[in-house]
Design an enzyme around this catalytic site. Structure first.
Site, PDB file in Angstrom:
ATOM      1  N   THR A   1       0.939  -1.303   0.104  1.00 50.85           N
ATOM      2  CA  THR A   1       0.093  -0.015   0.064  1.00 50.85           C
ATOM      3  C   THR A   1       1.041   1.291   0.085  1.00 50.85           C
ATOM      4  O   THR A   1       1.938   1.162   0.652  1.00 50.85           O
ATOM      5  CB  THR A   1      -0.928   0.036   1.199  1.00 50.85           C
ATOM      6  OG1 THR A   1      -1.463   1.442   1.291  1.00 50.85           O
ATOM      7  CG2 THR A   1      -0.179  -0.316   2.555  1.00 50.85           C
TER       8      THR A   1
ATOM      9  N   CYS B   1      -1.937   5.015  -5.524  1.00 52.30           N
ATOM     10  CA  CYS B   1      -2.473   4.346  -4.509  1.00 52.30           C
ATOM     11  C   CYS B   1      -2.805   2.825  -5.147  1.00 52.30           C
ATOM     12  O   CYS B   1      -3.173   2.723  -6.275  1.00 52.30           O
ATOM     13  CB  CYS B   1      -4.003   4.973  -4.285  1.00 52.30           C
ATOM     14  SG  CYS B   1      -5.111   3.887  -3.273  1.00 52.30           S
TER      15      CYS B   1
END
Length: 230
Positions: free
Chosen positions: A83, A196
């Site tokens: 992430t 992202c």
């Protein structure tokens, strides 16, 4: 082959992209029935997301640090935090473990610089777009970073948490993202970082002429190279 440690589940929608990309890459490199050696710890994202939005970053660092220790004890030789946003606590995680963390922003910067890109637009959560932990990592390597205006940041952030992390893909959200990409390019961005790990589920290079850099794919590719390095 080294064992790749993966700290995932943030969200699992993007973690499965990591898993597929890494295994496809190992198969392409080695052929036959080869697949990656992976030690994966997948957290409960609802717990992490709640702490993120309350600003309780040290508690997220504690949870992810414990998970990273589990990955190390499972035999991983290095760690991917799967992430972008939670690289905010990458230094705290690194202090908890003895194996190296392969930083997603560093991996992305290496590819950008190799391609001669020095000014980029950054899309991600509001945390990634607005806080220093990610942008300064890129700027320290000579890359100028642009982010959308406040309305654009709201759109990008909200779509990530209310749609993409739930596996929901909407054409109107794709159109809104592509408009933001175009505006960043008009403002001088040579390329756009999909900062992202879920964004690549929504927009792809075939959707725009502006070069897109998918951090999930870049991170996975560098992990493959590290796993196979002598």
């Amino acid at each position: 082959m080294k064992t790749i440690g993966m700290l995932g589940g943030m969200s699992w929608e993007s973690t499965q992209s990591y898993y597929r990309s890494i295994n496809e890459g190992i198969k392409a490199r080695l052929g036959g029935l080869h697949s990656a050696k992976i030690a994966l710890y997948s957290v409960d994202f609802a717990e992490i997301e709640s702490l993120q939005h309350r600003g309780e970053w040290e508690q997220t660092a504690e949870i992810l640090g414990d998970a990273a220790l589990s990955v190390q004890h499972a035999g991983a030789d290095f760690l991917l935090i799967c992430t972008n946003t939670m690289h905010k606590v990458a230094p705290q995680i690194q202090r908890r473990i003895d194996i190296p963390v392969l930083h997603i922003a560093d991996a992305t910067a290496r590819v950008l610089l190799a391609d001669g890109v020095s000014r980029v637009g950054l899309l991600g959560t509001r945390f990634t777009m607005e806080q220093d932990f990610y942008r300064e990592r890129l700027q320290a390597q000579g890359i100028d970073v642009l982010v959308p205006g406040d309305d654009g940041r709201n759109v990008v952030h909200d779509v990530i948490y209310t749609e993409l992390c739930l596996g929901v893909i909407k054409d109107d959200s794709r159109a809104r993202y592509l408009d933001i990409v175009a505006r960043l390019a008009d403002n001088g961005a040579q390329a756009i970082i999909l900062g992202c790990t879920e964004i690549a589920l929504l927009i792809r290079q075939s959707d725009t002429q502006v070069p897109l850099y998918d951090t999930t794919a870049i991170h996975a590719s560098e992990a493959i190279a590290m796993a196979l390095a002598e």
